[in-house]
Design a protein around this motif. Structure first.
Motif, PDB file in Angstrom:
ATOM      1  N   ARG A  31       0.818  -1.218   0.000  1.00 29.05           N
ATOM      2  CA  ARG A  31       0.000   0.000   0.000  1.00 29.05           C
ATOM      3  C   ARG A  31       0.852   1.268   0.000  1.00 29.05           C
ATOM      4  NH1 ARG A  31      -5.528   0.050   1.382  1.00 29.05           N
ATOM      5  NH2 ARG A  31      -6.449  -2.006   1.749  1.00 29.05           N
ATOM      6  N   GLU A  32       1.987   1.247   0.705  1.00 28.12           N
ATOM      7  CA  GLU A  32       2.840   2.432   0.747  1.00 28.12           C
ATOM      8  C   GLU A  32       3.445   2.712  -0.620  1.00 28.12           C
ATOM      9  OE1 GLU A  32       3.432   4.743   3.253  1.00 28.12           O
ATOM     10  OE2 GLU A  32       1.603   3.720   3.894  1.00 28.12           O
ATOM     11  N   MET A  33       3.813   1.658  -1.350  1.00 30.50           N
ATOM     12  CA  MET A  33       4.341   1.871  -2.688  1.00 30.50           C
ATOM     13  C   MET A  33       3.257   2.402  -3.613  1.00 30.50           C
ATOM     14  SD  MET A  33       6.396  -0.760  -5.178  1.00 30.50           S
ATOM     15  CE  MET A  33       7.802  -0.910  -4.060  1.00 30.50           C
ATOM     16  N   VAL A  34       2.045   1.891  -3.485  1.00 26.25           N
ATOM     17  CA  VAL A  34       0.926   2.398  -4.285  1.00 26.25           C
ATOM     18  C   VAL A  34       0.707   3.880  -4.006  1.00 26.25           C
ATOM     19  CG1 VAL A  34      -1.582   2.268  -4.607  1.00 26.25           C
ATOM     20  CG2 VAL A  34      -0.212   0.173  -4.565  1.00 26.25           C
ATOM     21  N   ARG A  35       0.750   4.253  -2.741  1.00 26.08           N
ATOM     22  CA  ARG A  35       0.581   5.667  -2.386  1.00 26.08           C
ATOM     23  C   ARG A  35       1.675   6.523  -3.020  1.00 26.08           C
ATOM     24  NH1 ARG A  35       3.129   8.896   0.561  1.00 26.08           N
ATOM     25  NH2 ARG A  35       4.440   7.247   1.406  1.00 26.08           N
ATOM     26  N   ALA A  36       2.921   6.048  -2.956  1.00 24.19           N
ATOM     27  CA  ALA A  36       4.034   6.796  -3.534  1.00 24.19           C
ATOM     28  C   ALA A  36       3.904   6.903  -5.052  1.00 24.19           C
ATOM     29  CB  ALA A  36       5.354   6.131  -3.160  1.00 24.19           C
ATOM     30  N   LEU A  37       3.432   5.850  -5.693  1.00 21.04           N
ATOM     31  CA  LEU A  37       3.241   5.888  -7.148  1.00 21.04           C
ATOM     32  C   LEU A  37       2.143   6.864  -7.544  1.00 21.04           C
ATOM     33  CD1 LEU A  37       3.624   2.089  -7.982  1.00 21.04           C
ATOM     34  CD2 LEU A  37       5.110   3.930  -8.807  1.00 21.04           C
ATOM     35  N   HIS A  38       1.082   6.963  -6.743  1.00 19.69           N
ATOM     36  CA  HIS A  38       0.047   7.965  -7.022  1.00 19.69           C
ATOM     37  C   HIS A  38       0.629   9.369  -6.955  1.00 19.69           C
ATOM     38  CE1 HIS A  38      -3.764   5.939  -7.662  1.00 19.69           C
ATOM     39  NE2 HIS A  38      -3.554   5.126  -6.641  1.00 19.69           N
ATOM     40  N   GLN A  39       1.449   9.642  -5.980  1.00 18.01           N
ATOM     41  CA  GLN A  39       2.069  10.965  -5.862  1.00 18.01           C
ATOM     42  C   GLN A  39       2.984  11.236  -7.055  1.00 18.01           C
ATOM     43  OE1 GLN A  39       3.993  10.971  -2.020  1.00 18.01           O
ATOM     44  NE2 GLN A  39       2.110  11.484  -0.929  1.00 18.01           N
ATOM     45  N   ALA A  40       3.737  10.216  -7.469  1.00 16.74           N
ATOM     46  CA  ALA A  40       4.628  10.377  -8.615  1.00 16.74           C
ATOM     47  C   ALA A  40       3.832  10.628  -9.890  1.00 16.74           C
ATOM     48  CB  ALA A  40       5.506   9.134  -8.758  1.00 16.74           C
ATOM     49  N   CYS A  41       2.712   9.933 -10.047  1.00 19.03           N
ATOM     50  CA  CYS A  41       1.855  10.160 -11.217  1.00 19.03           C
ATOM     51  C   CYS A  41       1.331  11.593 -11.247  1.00 19.03           C
ATOM     52  CB  CYS A  41       0.683   9.191 -11.207  1.00 19.03           C
ATOM     53  SG  CYS A  41       1.074   7.510 -11.724  1.00 19.03           S
ATOM     54  N   ALA A  42       0.926  12.096 -10.105  1.00 17.56           N
ATOM     55  CA  ALA A  42       0.401  13.461 -10.038  1.00 17.56           C
ATOM     56  C   ALA A  42       1.431  14.464 -10.549  1.00 17.56           C
ATOM     57  CB  ALA A  42      -0.017  13.794  -8.612  1.00 17.56           C
ATOM     58  N   ALA A  64       2.431  -8.493  -5.782  1.00 17.03           N
ATOM     59  CA  ALA A  64       1.870  -7.752  -4.661  1.00 17.03           C
ATOM     60  C   ALA A  64       2.444  -8.328  -3.365  1.00 17.03           C
ATOM     61  CB  ALA A  64       0.356  -7.851  -4.659  1.00 17.03           C
ATOM     62  N   ASP A  65       2.336  -7.574  -2.292  1.00 18.37           N
ATOM     63  CA  ASP A  65       2.791  -8.046  -0.987  1.00 18.37           C
ATOM     64  C   ASP A  65       1.802  -9.107  -0.498  1.00 18.37           C
ATOM     65  OD1 ASP A  65       2.915  -8.074   2.016  1.00 18.37           O
ATOM     66  OD2 ASP A  65       4.576  -6.699   1.624  1.00 18.37           O
ATOM     67  N   ILE A  66       2.237 -10.379  -0.480  1.00 15.67           N
ATOM     68  CA  ILE A  66       1.331 -11.478  -0.176  1.00 15.67           C
ATOM     69  C   ILE A  66       0.795 -11.396   1.251  1.00 15.67           C
ATOM     70  CG2 ILE A  66       1.056 -13.988  -0.106  1.00 15.67           C
ATOM     71  CD1 ILE A  66       1.387 -12.801  -2.898  1.00 15.67           C
ATOM     72  N   ALA A  67       1.630 -10.933   2.185  1.00 13.41           N
ATOM     73  CA  ALA A  67       1.162 -10.816   3.571  1.00 13.41           C
ATOM     74  C   ALA A  67      -0.010  -9.846   3.664  1.00 13.41           C
ATOM     75  CB  ALA A  67       2.304 -10.373   4.477  1.00 13.41           C
ATOM     76  N   ARG A  70      -3.140 -11.400   1.653  1.00  9.23           N
ATOM     77  CA  ARG A  70      -3.864 -12.464   2.359  1.00  9.23           C
ATOM     78  C   ARG A  70      -4.944 -11.901   3.266  1.00  9.23           C
ATOM     79  NH1 ARG A  70      -0.620 -16.058   6.611  1.00  9.23           N
ATOM     80  NH2 ARG A  70      -0.673 -14.010   7.627  1.00  9.23           N
ATOM     81  N   GLU A  71      -4.717 -10.700   3.804  1.00 13.96           N
ATOM     82  CA  GLU A  71      -5.672 -10.108   4.745  1.00 13.96           C
ATOM     83  C   GLU A  71      -6.755  -9.283   4.064  1.00 13.96           C
ATOM     84  OE1 GLU A  71      -5.456 -11.206   7.794  1.00 13.96           O
ATOM     85  OE2 GLU A  71      -3.691 -12.313   7.084  1.00 13.96           O
ATOM     86  N   ARG A  72      -6.646  -9.067   2.767  1.00 18.61           N
ATOM     87  CA  ARG A  72      -7.647  -8.248   2.087  1.00 18.61           C
ATOM     88  C   ARG A  72      -8.945  -9.031   1.885  1.00 18.61           C
ATOM     89  NH1 ARG A  72      -3.893  -5.146  -2.505  1.00 18.61           N
ATOM     90  NH2 ARG A  72      -2.480  -4.179  -0.988  1.00 18.61           N
ATOM     91  N   ARG A  73     -10.054  -8.306   1.936  1.00 10.44           N
ATOM     92  CA  ARG A  73     -11.369  -8.905   1.798  1.00 10.44           C
ATOM     93  C   ARG A  73     -12.125  -8.255   0.638  1.00 10.44           C
ATOM     94  NH1 ARG A  73      -8.907 -12.019   4.257  1.00 10.44           N
ATOM     95  NH2 ARG A  73      -9.399 -13.014   6.262  1.00 10.44           N
TER      96      ARG A  73
END
Length: 248
Positions: A31-42, A64-67, A70-73
């Protein structure tokens, strides 16, 4: 150069290098990498530049980060955490180049598929093993991959877990080029040089027209051309071309 915990950004006047920076996890996308990529895209949406996207360490992105995964619903899936950032990257105004060394699996492969070009090394391994984990490739591969490699091979990758080697990926043009690891970033810059030598607005509009819905053509082509016909860049480049022809 700017650095986020999970993304290193090297700025240039006409291009930017993004380095996925979780080498201890083979750059697994969290999730942190996704957040950083959104900022970079902007940033590149505001100031359009070519993007070179690579990974730190011996992998592009092993998925993706499997840990976390696994917890996503259900509600997490409906948020499209990865699919939305990959689609945003796909829609960036200037071309994007994935520099793929080592593994690009699952979400890492889907990130590479979202880019306009992919350059690999002899160590590249690319594929989608999601069904082996009880899920599907829901961040673009299930529909984007067939456009890239054709339906039969896409189904083999998605349904039977086939992982392509560098040679196999280049043979079907999933990789535009294969170079040695030490030359990977330079190869990306060489491609960026070819892109940025051309009229920037013409490049942007060509990419936009290329990805426009089929029923938008030919109107969208004609509209984009009408914009370009009025630019000083078009006039200057055509004048230079005619002058060179006179002198030859």
């Amino acid at each position: 150069m700017t650095a986020d915990t999970n993304l290193i950004i090297e700025e240039g006047p006409d291009r930017v290098v993004w380095r996925l920076n979780r080498p201890e996890a083979r750059n697994a996308i969290d999730r942190e990498m996704v957040r950083a990529l959104h900022q970079a895209c902007a940033a590149v949406e505001e100031e359009p530049r070519v993007v070179l996207l690579t990974g730190e360490g011996p992998a592009f992105a092993a998925g993706a980060d499997i840990a976390q995964l696994r917890e996503r619903r259900r509600d997490d899936a409906l948020q499209g955490i990865n699919s939305r950032i990959f689609d945003r990257i796909h829609r960036l105004p200037m071309p994007t180049v994935a520099l793929v060394d080592g593994y690009a699996l699952g979400g890492g492969a889907e990130l590479a598929y979202a880019c306009d070009f992919r350059i690999g090394t002899p160590h590249t391994k690319i594929g989608n093993p999601e069904t082996d984990l009880g899920i599907l490739a829901a961040a673009g591969a299930a529909w984007r991959l067939a456009d890239l490699v054709g339906e039969p091979l896409a189904k083999e990758i998605l349904l039977a877990g086939r992982v392509l080697s560098a040679d196999e990926a280049q043979a079907v043009r999933l990789l535009n080029e294969v170079v040695e690891p030490d030359d990977l970033l330079a190869a990306g810059h060489r491609l960026a040089d070819r892109i940025t030598a051309r009229a920037p607005l013409a490049t942007r509009l060509t990419k936009a027209v290329f990805h426009a819905p089929r029923d938008a053509h030919p109107f969208v082509d004609e509209l984009a051309q009408a914009v370009l016909f009025e630019t000083a860049d078009k006039h200057d480049r055509m004048t230079a071309f005619l002058n060179r022809r006179k002198q030859s």
